[in-house]
Enzyme design. Structure first.
Site, PDB file in Angstrom:
ATOM      1  N   GLU A  22      -3.793  35.117   5.133  1.00  0.00           N
ATOM      2  CA  GLU A  22      -5.099  35.566   5.617  1.00  0.00           C
ATOM      3  C   GLU A  22      -6.210  35.447   4.571  1.00  0.00           C
ATOM      4  O   GLU A  22      -7.345  35.134   4.925  1.00  0.00           O
ATOM      5  CB  GLU A  22      -5.011  37.016   6.101  1.00  0.00           C
ATOM      6  CG  GLU A  22      -4.206  37.212   7.376  1.00  0.00           C
ATOM      7  CD  GLU A  22      -4.926  36.685   8.614  1.00  0.00           C
ATOM      8  OE1 GLU A  22      -6.148  36.438   8.555  1.00  0.00           O
ATOM      9  OE2 GLU A  22      -4.258  36.516   9.650  1.00  0.00           O
ATOM     10  N   ASP A  60     -13.637  34.903   7.430  1.00  0.00           N
ATOM     11  CA  ASP A  60     -13.776  34.506   8.840  1.00  0.00           C
ATOM     12  C   ASP A  60     -15.205  34.709   9.331  1.00  0.00           C
ATOM     13  O   ASP A  60     -15.448  35.352  10.353  1.00  0.00           O
ATOM     14  CB  ASP A  60     -12.779  35.284   9.711  1.00  0.00           C
ATOM     15  CG  ASP A  60     -12.694  34.750  11.136  1.00  0.00           C
ATOM     16  OD1 ASP A  60     -13.053  33.573  11.344  1.00  0.00           O
ATOM     17  OD2 ASP A  60     -12.279  35.509  12.034  1.00  0.00           O
TER      18      ASP A  60
END
Length: 204
Positions: A92, A105
């Site tokens: 991640e 993100d």
């Protein structure tokens, strides 16, 4: 007699400490094809698969080790293998290296485990215990959703399905063989599992 009781007590203690992170299966027993070429290419690797996952995990190890004690603490509290938490953190956020002020993100993912603010209200510091607790609790909820959806799967299959669902939701997991189709780069659980197996070998 006293020695026997001490030995029995010690055996029970060791058993408890092992089971305290193994409630959702043994990541070393999960089959994996590792990272797809779509995941390996941005990492400037000219090979794919488990070897690519392990190389990426190795690159993240130094940064990951800063959080090792915290990851193990959260794993013990929630009975989740710390290596799995580390595998997700590597995938991640590269153990925080890919984040700007704790966000990734395009500003939607928070912290080491990239909790999506569109689905959850992020809590705590981006690299703190509350954040890791929240991310791991989300993972547990996904594993439980997969347990309910596929009750005949083994614990290890359900663990892998839960990892896939952490990325794309339980609705995306339609079969064991194709669970990663629809995840980022179509390899999320396979990549995370291979990285987790690497971290397992490095004391997580």
């Amino acid at each position: 007699m006293h020695l026997m009781l001490v030995l029995l007590g010690l055996a029970a203690l060791l058993g408890t400490s092992q089971s305290r992170t193994g409630c959702y299966g043994d990541v070393n027993r999960v089959d994996t094809t590792g990272a797809s070429c779509k995941s390996a290419k941005p990492e400037k690797l000219n090979y794919c698969g488990v070897a690519a996952s392990r190389k990426i995990a190795e690159r993240d190890l130094q940064s990951m080790d800063r959080y090792k004690a915290l990851i193990k603490k959260v794993g013990q509290k929630l009975c989740v293998d710390p290596a799995v938490i580390a595998g997700i953190i590597s995938r991640e956020s590269h153990a925080g290296k890919a984040l700007r002020n704790g966000w990734g993100d395009n500003g939607n993912g928070f912290g080491l485990m990239q909790v999506d603010r569109r689905s959850h209200k992020p809590v705590g510091e981006w690299n703190g215990e509350r954040h890791l607790m929240q991310g791991t609790e989300i993972l547990i909820s996904m594993i439980k959703a997969i347990q309910k959806k596929f009750p005949r799967w083994t614990k290890e299959q359900q663990l892998k399905g839960g990892i896939s669902a952490y990325n794309a939701g339980p609705g995306n997991v339609r079969s064991y063989e194709r669970m990663d189709i629809g995840t980022t780069h179509d390899d999320y659980a396979n990549d995370v599992v291979a990285r987790a197996q690497y971290y397992k070998q490095h004391g997580y």
